[in-house]
Enzyme design. Structure first.
Site, PDB file in Angstrom:
ATOM      1  N   ASN A   7       0.872  -1.175   0.000  1.00  0.00           N
ATOM      2  CA  ASN A   7       0.000   0.000   0.000  1.00  0.00           C
ATOM      3  C   ASN A   7       0.916   1.233   0.000  1.00  0.00           C
ATOM      4  OD1 ASN A   7      -1.827   2.008   0.487  1.00  0.00           O
ATOM      5  ND2 ASN A   7      -2.765   1.048   2.275  1.00  0.00           N
ATOM      6  N   ARG A  90      -2.419  -1.990  -3.656  1.00  0.00           N
ATOM      7  CA  ARG A  90      -3.646  -1.223  -3.445  1.00  0.00           C
ATOM      8  C   ARG A  90      -3.598   0.044  -4.308  1.00  0.00           C
ATOM      9  NH1 ARG A  90      -5.056   3.083   1.004  1.00  0.00           N
ATOM     10  NH2 ARG A  90      -7.224   3.397   0.425  1.00  0.00           N
ATOM     11  N   HIS A 179     -13.257   2.393  -0.400  1.00  0.00           N
ATOM     12  CA  HIS A 179     -13.281   1.330   0.615  1.00  0.00           C
ATOM     13  C   HIS A 179     -13.854   0.020   0.048  1.00  0.00           C
ATOM     14  CE1 HIS A 179     -13.868   4.755   3.771  1.00  0.00           C
ATOM     15  NE2 HIS A 179     -12.583   4.455   3.697  1.00  0.00           N
ATOM     16  N   ARG A 240     -13.612  15.316   6.767  1.00  0.00           N
ATOM     17  CA  ARG A 240     -14.349  15.630   5.525  1.00  0.00           C
ATOM     18  C   ARG A 240     -15.793  15.992   5.841  1.00  0.00           C
ATOM     19  NH1 ARG A 240     -12.358  10.264   3.424  1.00  0.00           N
ATOM     20  NH2 ARG A 240     -10.290  10.682   2.573  1.00  0.00           N
ATOM     21  N   GLY A 332     -16.588   1.748  13.556  1.00  0.00           N
ATOM     22  CA  GLY A 332     -17.628   0.712  13.470  1.00  0.00           C
ATOM     23  C   GLY A 332     -17.351  -0.477  14.362  1.00  0.00           C
ATOM     24  N   GLU A 385      -8.401  -5.335   4.936  1.00  0.00           N
ATOM     25  CA  GLU A 385      -8.245  -4.962   3.528  1.00  0.00           C
ATOM     26  C   GLU A 385      -7.037  -5.644   2.888  1.00  0.00           C
ATOM     27  OE1 GLU A 385      -9.565  -0.609   2.842  1.00  0.00           O
ATOM     28  OE2 GLU A 385      -9.270  -0.786   4.979  1.00  0.00           O
TER      29      GLU A 385
END
Ligand code: AMP
Length: 400
Positions: A7, A90, A179, A240, A332, A385
């Site tokens: 990544n 990625r 995502h 954001r 989450g 991921e």
């Protein structure tokens, strides 16, 4: 079989070597401050942690350091580069150039150059990362895995913006989402956990972290997602703004003397939880401040949960029902307040949380937290991921 997942950021490179038989991490780490003074190299394997201040003028040097460490006589985990069967990279944005994970070829890299400006901070870094790996491992199959990939199944009425159609045709302006590897991974894990075929499930996946997005997954296929042309859209996030009336942004810009690029920096970096609370973009700080009575921190959290609730409601409509709601990523997986407040008063939809199960939800493992009489399963699923990228690399490179 071992797959290396890379990544690359503009000045960083995260890596994981994954054993695909056990789907476990063999070694992982991070190269920080590449091309900047005081570069830092971190390597972790078999309980050993190596941290070195070592000069990394570019990504080539960083990749070489990673490979050397993986093969190191003392702390290494492989004896030769040949033990790395594939490399998964990625990539943040694909535009419409790539609709699925793609093998690295000369032609693919030409396309990658063409879509550089879709994610100016990330895509050029991914190209540099791929080239650095190719320089060290020219024979090893490599795969580009896009954050946008899972969302390409969205129908046109979901991905189109209501602007001049010519601008879609000319510039490919549309919703791409982000995502994707995470949404796909947790949707698959959800089906596995429930012992059901994913084709028979309607799932809403909530990837809530510093960046947050929510997706509607019908039969394993994404039909809508909250992020847009870029990750700026959707629910408000750490820094954001999420969805906003553009006329409001123009009004602020005029009053504060900002140009378009400054406005975008404002919306991407100074808004969201940080902008509203004035405290922090970090949900732990917000929770603490809210408990201590900070009105703006509490407001930011309530705005976040309310926005998530509205997306869940609208995706329940889009899916014509929902079997499972999945929570993943930093917030989450860990923030019981956010989960509880997002799902409160949704019993009309058959969505009922068990307060105790939610509050005592174990970390790092899959846990169901719905009430016994909830029609909808509510499941916390740790995302992974890197593993999702490794699985896609194995599939696309046809590694056996
Ligand atoms: P991510 O982008 O997935 O790494 O998530 C980062 C966000 O997760 C940050 O806002 C953290 O505050 C939040 N987070 C991590 N751990 C916790 C926790 N135990 N409770 C609440 N939020 C957390």
């Amino acid at each position: 079989m071992k797959i290396l997942v890379i990544n690359s950021g503009s000045s960083s490179l995260k890596y994981q070597l994954i054993d695909m038989e056990t789907e476990s991490v063999v070694a992982k780490g991070l190269c920080e401050r590449i091309g900047i003074a005081n570069s830092n190299f971190i390597y972790k394997a078999r309980g050993v942690v190596v941290e070195q201040q070592i000069d990394m003028p570019n990504h080539n040097v960083a990749v070489k350091l990673v490979l050397d460490k993986l093969m190191d006589k003392e702390v290494g985990v492989i004896s030769s580069m040949k033990e790395i069967d594939g490399v998964g990279h990625r990539v943040v944005a694909s535009g419409e150039a790539f609709k699925e994970p793609t093998l690295v070829t000369e032609q693919a890299m030409v396309l990658m150059e063409e879509i550089k400006d879709l994610a100016p901070l990330h895509n050029p870094a991914a190209i540099v990362g791929v080239n650095a790996c190719l320089a060290q491992m020219p024979e090893t199959p490599m795969v580009l895995v896009f954050d946008t990939g899972f969302h390409f199944t969205m129908p046109d009425h979901a991905y189109m913006y209501a602007v001049d159609y010519n601008h879609y045709e000319k510039y490919k302006i549309r919703r791409y989402g982000a995502h994707g590897t995470s949404h796909q991974f947790v949707a698959q894990e959800c089906a596995k956990h429930l012992g059901k075929d994913i084709k028979d499930l309607k799932i809403i996946t909530c990837h809530l972290g510093n960046g947050s997005s929510i997706s509607a997954v019908d039969g394993g296929v994404c039909i809508d997602t909250s992020m847009g042309f870029t990750p700026l859209a959707g629910v408000p996030m750490g820094t954001r703004s999420g969805d906003i009336d553009y006329a409001a942004a123009e009004y602020i810009a005029k009053k504060e003397g900002m140009d378009v690029s400054q406005m975008l920096t404002y919306l991407n970096k100074k808004s969201g939880m940080l902008g509203v609370s004035g405290v922090s973009s970090d949900f732990r700080d917000l929770g603490k401040a809210a408990q201590e009575g900070n009105y703006r921190a509490k407001l930011a959290l309530e705005m976040f949960c309310y926005a998530c609730k509205k997306y869940i409601g609208s995706y329940t409509a889009a899916l014509n029902g929902v079997d499972a709601i999945v929570f993943t990523a930093g917030v989450g997986e860990n923030d019981e307040y956010v989960r509880a407040n997002t799902l409160k008063n949704m019993d009309f939809f058959g969505i009922k949380l068990d307060q105790h199960k939610n509050d005592t939800c174990p970390r790092g493992t899959i846990a169901e937290i719905q009430a016994d009489d909830s029609k909808v399963k509510i499941i916390v699923i740790p995302t992974n991921e890197e593993l999702a990228i490794a699985r896609e690399t194995k599939r696309v490179a046809k590694l056996v």
